[in-house]
Design an enzyme around this catalytic site. Structure first.
Site, PDB file in Angstrom:
ATOM      1  N   HIS A 154      -4.092  -3.789 -10.264  1.00 21.04           N
ATOM      2  CA  HIS A 154      -5.174  -2.459 -10.434  1.00 21.04           C
ATOM      3  C   HIS A 154      -5.718  -2.613 -12.127  1.00 21.04           C
ATOM      4  O   HIS A 154      -5.179  -2.926 -12.966  1.00 21.04           O
ATOM      5  CB  HIS A 154      -4.186  -1.243 -10.342  1.00 21.04           C
ATOM      6  CG  HIS A 154      -3.726  -1.086  -9.265  1.00 21.04           C
ATOM      7  ND1 HIS A 154      -4.269  -0.426  -8.011  1.00 21.04           N
ATOM      8  CD2 HIS A 154      -2.673  -1.521  -8.523  1.00 21.04           C
ATOM      9  CE1 HIS A 154      -3.977  -0.139  -6.954  1.00 21.04           C
ATOM     10  NE2 HIS A 154      -2.615  -1.002  -7.068  1.00 21.04           N
ATOM     11  N   GLY A 181      -2.262   2.611  -6.368  1.00 20.73           N
ATOM     12  CA  GLY A 181      -3.340   2.872  -7.487  1.00 20.73           C
ATOM     13  C   GLY A 181      -2.823   4.150  -8.191  1.00 20.73           C
ATOM     14  O   GLY A 181      -3.165   4.384  -9.466  1.00 20.73           O
ATOM     15  N   GLU A 213     -10.883   0.392  -3.758  1.00 20.23           N
ATOM     16  CA  GLU A 213      -9.830  -0.596  -3.105  1.00 20.23           C
ATOM     17  C   GLU A 213     -10.337  -1.779  -2.751  1.00 20.23           C
ATOM     18  O   GLU A 213     -11.572  -1.845  -2.088  1.00 20.23           O
ATOM     19  CB  GLU A 213      -9.072   0.210  -2.002  1.00 20.23           C
ATOM     20  CG  GLU A 213      -8.614   1.329  -2.206  1.00 20.23           C
ATOM     21  CD  GLU A 213      -7.278   1.604  -1.295  1.00 20.23           C
ATOM     22  OE1 GLU A 213      -6.347   0.702  -0.988  1.00 20.23           O
ATOM     23  OE2 GLU A 213      -7.144   2.491  -0.739  1.00 20.23           O
ATOM     24  N   CYS A 268      -5.250   6.020  -2.999  1.00 21.21           N
ATOM     25  CA  CYS A 268      -4.463   4.786  -3.048  1.00 21.21           C
ATOM     26  C   CYS A 268      -3.160   5.010  -3.789  1.00 21.21           C
ATOM     27  O   CYS A 268      -3.326   5.480  -5.068  1.00 21.21           O
ATOM     28  CB  CYS A 268      -5.309   3.758  -3.668  1.00 21.21           C
ATOM     29  SG  CYS A 268      -4.368   2.153  -4.124  1.00 21.21           S
ATOM     30  N   CYS A 306       0.940  -1.011  -0.124  1.00 21.79           N
ATOM     31  CA  CYS A 306       0.028   0.131   0.110  1.00 21.79           C
ATOM     32  C   CYS A 306       0.859   1.246   0.077  1.00 21.79           C
ATOM     33  O   CYS A 306       1.740   1.481   0.842  1.00 21.79           O
ATOM     34  CB  CYS A 306      -1.110  -0.053   1.114  1.00 21.79           C
ATOM     35  SG  CYS A 306      -1.801   1.422   1.457  1.00 21.79           S
TER      36      CYS A 306
END
Length: 267
Positions: free
Chosen positions: A155, A216, A204, A213, A72
């Site tokens: 993603h 992301g 998410e 994110c 993350c």
């Protein structure tokens, strides 16, 4: 009693627990309770600080539904400041996406997020092509052009003309659980503002709508560049703040942004 700190990066919030002495990880049902915004502390996920045999420290992160995520981006910035405080410095961090280098300078954290993965089977996405770039996918009766990228986690990036017209709460779960994503997916809807500026909203995997994110955002800039929509360096505006992303000549993606402590307490 167990001490914790609550941190946020671009509004993406985390409970951080230092488990370097005990190496304790809570059961999924306890993580769900901790993340509950009405009956718990409230967070998008729980991060555990752990010892590492291959780096200076290890980070494990769990989503609000108790499932473990590989990495993350916003979380690792919070993790870095939790460990370094206000002191400039660098760390090598073991994550589920490999060993990442983080640098704290001028109160901003820059993370070497590694090389983007574009091969479909490695993302993974079950598409009959080596790479999934602007490929049509029908979801909820509508055709979307998807670009798939992994930044250590999967993603699906979709470019739209008007971000305000996307009902993220409705459409997000239908992408996350689509059969072409065997490990589910994070989904980014993106509006291009200029060659160096994007606006993004995210659903998410395992957490739902969040304010930001990090991985992301990195995947979004890679996808935008692959589609010829932006340069390889761009500022991305998220619901919770801005991140600067650079896809450099060494094929590695670098993310720079802030993180701050919200409060500390005991469970």
């Amino acid at each position: 009693m167990q001490k914790f700190e609550k941190w946020q990066g671009c509004g993406n919030d985390f409970i951080i627990i230092d488990s370097r002495q005990t190496e304790k990880i809570d059961a999924a049902e306890n993580i769900i309770k901790l993340c509950d915004r009405h009956f718990g502390i409230g967070a998008d996920g729980v991060i555990y600080v752990l010892p590492s045999k291959v780096a200076e420290v290890r980070m494990r992160i769990f989503n609000a539904d108790g499932s473990e995520a590989e990495m993350c981006g916003n979380g690792i910035r919070c993790f870095t400041k939790f460990l370094l405080g206000e002191n400039s410095g660098s760390l090598k961090v073991e994550t589920g996406a490999g060993i990442l280098t983080v640098q704290l300078e001028n109160n901003l954290v820059t993370v070497d997020m590694g090389e983007p993965i574009l091969t479909a089977e490695k993302i993974p996405v079950t598409f009959d092509k080596e790479k999934v770039i602007a490929e049509p996918l029908e979801v909820d009766g509508k055709i979307f052009k998807i670009t798939c990228v992994s930044m250590g986690n999967p993603h699906c990036v979709i470019f739209v003309d008007d971000l305000s017209k996307i009902n993220l709460e409705k459409i997000g779960p239908k992408f996350e659980h689509n059969k072409i994503f065997p490990r589910r997916t994070n989904t980014e809807f993106v509006e291009v503002l200029s060659r160096n500026e994007l606006k993004m909203r995210v659903w998410e995997r395992g957490s739902g709508i969040t304010l930001a994110c990090g991985t992301g955002t990195c995947a979004t800039v890679v996808a935008a560049s692959l589609n010829g929509l932006t340069e390889k360096s761009a500022t991305v505006h998220l619901d919770g703040g801005d991140l600067k992303i650079e896809w450099r000549a060494d094929n590695r993606v670098y993310m720079t942004g802030a993180a701050e402590k919200v409060f500390a307490g005991e469970i």
